[in-house]
Design a protein around this motif. Structure first.
Motif, PDB file in Angstrom:
ATOM      1  N   LEU A   5      20.443  17.453  -1.849  1.00  0.00           N
ATOM      2  CA  LEU A   5      21.057  16.162  -1.536  1.00  0.00           C
ATOM      3  C   LEU A   5      21.937  15.663  -2.682  1.00  0.00           C
ATOM      4  N   VAL A   6      21.478  15.824  -3.906  1.00  0.00           N
ATOM      5  CA  VAL A   6      22.289  15.415  -5.061  1.00  0.00           C
ATOM      6  C   VAL A   6      23.562  16.254  -5.129  1.00  0.00           C
ATOM      7  N   ALA A   7      23.452  17.545  -4.875  1.00  0.00           N
ATOM      8  CA  ALA A   7      24.638  18.405  -4.916  1.00  0.00           C
ATOM      9  C   ALA A   7      25.647  18.011  -3.838  1.00  0.00           C
ATOM     10  N   VAL A   8      25.157  17.705  -2.644  1.00  0.00           N
ATOM     11  CA  VAL A   8      26.051  17.268  -1.572  1.00  0.00           C
ATOM     12  C   VAL A   8      26.702  15.932  -1.929  1.00  0.00           C
ATOM     13  N   GLY A   9      25.939  15.034  -2.514  1.00  0.00           N
ATOM     14  CA  GLY A   9      26.483  13.746  -2.912  1.00  0.00           C
ATOM     15  C   GLY A   9      27.535  13.855  -3.997  1.00  0.00           C
ATOM     16  N   ILE A  10      27.284  14.682  -4.990  1.00  0.00           N
ATOM     17  CA  ILE A  10      28.269  14.869  -6.062  1.00  0.00           C
ATOM     18  C   ILE A  10      29.527  15.543  -5.517  1.00  0.00           C
ATOM     19  N   TYR A  11      29.359  16.496  -4.625  1.00  0.00           N
ATOM     20  CA  TYR A  11      30.519  17.122  -3.986  1.00  0.00           C
ATOM     21  C   TYR A  11      31.347  16.084  -3.235  1.00  0.00           C
ATOM     22  N   GLY A  12      30.681  15.197  -2.523  1.00  0.00           N
ATOM     23  CA  GLY A  12      31.389  14.166  -1.776  1.00  0.00           C
ATOM     24  C   GLY A  12      32.127  13.188  -2.665  1.00  0.00           C
ATOM     25  N   ILE A  13      31.567  12.879  -3.818  1.00  0.00           N
ATOM     26  CA  ILE A  13      32.236  11.953  -4.735  1.00  0.00           C
ATOM     27  C   ILE A  13      33.435  12.621  -5.395  1.00  0.00           C
ATOM     28  N   VAL A  14      33.283  13.873  -5.794  1.00  0.00           N
ATOM     29  CA  VAL A  14      34.342  14.554  -6.541  1.00  0.00           C
ATOM     30  C   VAL A  14      35.500  14.956  -5.636  1.00  0.00           C
ATOM     31  N   VAL A  15      35.211  15.468  -4.458  1.00  0.00           N
ATOM     32  CA  VAL A  15      36.249  16.046  -3.615  1.00  0.00           C
ATOM     33  C   VAL A  15      36.915  15.009  -2.711  1.00  0.00           C
ATOM     34  N   LYS A  16      36.142  14.137  -2.094  1.00  0.00           N
ATOM     35  CA  LYS A  16      36.700  13.201  -1.130  1.00  0.00           C
ATOM     36  C   LYS A  16      37.315  12.009  -1.838  1.00  0.00           C
ATOM     37  N   ARG A  17      38.459  11.574  -1.373  1.00  0.00           N
ATOM     38  CA  ARG A  17      39.154  10.424  -1.950  1.00  0.00           C
ATOM     39  C   ARG A  17      39.082   9.209  -1.045  1.00  0.00           C
ATOM     40  N   ASN A  18      38.379   9.305   0.063  1.00  0.00           N
ATOM     41  CA  ASN A  18      38.212   8.185   0.968  1.00  0.00           C
ATOM     42  C   ASN A  18      37.090   7.297   0.435  1.00  0.00           C
ATOM     43  N   ALA A  19      37.318   5.993   0.372  1.00  0.00           N
ATOM     44  CA  ALA A  19      36.337   5.084  -0.223  1.00  0.00           C
ATOM     45  C   ALA A  19      35.033   5.044   0.566  1.00  0.00           C
ATOM     46  N   ILE A  20      35.112   5.110   1.871  1.00  0.00           N
ATOM     47  CA  ILE A  20      33.892   5.071   2.684  1.00  0.00           C
ATOM     48  C   ILE A  20      33.082   6.349   2.493  1.00  0.00           C
ATOM     49  N   ARG A  21      33.755   7.488   2.433  1.00  0.00           N
ATOM     50  CA  ARG A  21      33.038   8.746   2.202  1.00  0.00           C
ATOM     51  C   ARG A  21      32.402   8.772   0.814  1.00  0.00           C
TER      52      ARG A  21
END
Length: 100
Positions: free
Chosen positions: A14-30
């Motif tokens: 879950l932490v890895a998925v969350g960090i991936y989402g923060i680093v890669v996605k530029r959408n504020a909601i994501r």
């Protein structure tokens, strides 16, 4: 019976998925959802270690953490709505370039 290591592995994923989402996605909601995934991983660890040690303090702390996370999401979504009304955009990279 599930072992403690099973919960820790799920939490690490879950932490890895969350960090991936923060680093890669530029959408504020994501990005906000990714932060919540990381917070849920921490809550999973709290509950798992609380169950492993046999005391209830970790579960109580996880409940407080969930309440604080709900308030955080409400404030974050409010800020995102205001930013969308001002800039008609929720891309985080665009927020940085619109200073002035």
């Amino acid at each position: 019976m599930t072992e403690l290591i099973d919960f820790i592995i799920v939490s690490v994923v879950l932490v890895a998925v969350g960090i991936y989402g923060i680093v890669v996605k530029r959408n504020a909601i994501r990005m906000l959802i990714s932060i919540e995934i990381i917070a849920n991983a921490a809550n999973l660890n709290l509950v798992a270690f609380s169950r492993y040690t046999g005391n209830i303090q970790g579960q109580v702390f996880a409940l407080f953490s969930i309440a604080i996370a709900a308030a955080e999401v409400a404030i974050g979504l409010g800020l995102i709505i205001v930013a969308y009304r001002l800039y008609k955009e929720i891309d985080v990279a665009e927020f940085r370039s619109m200073r002035g």
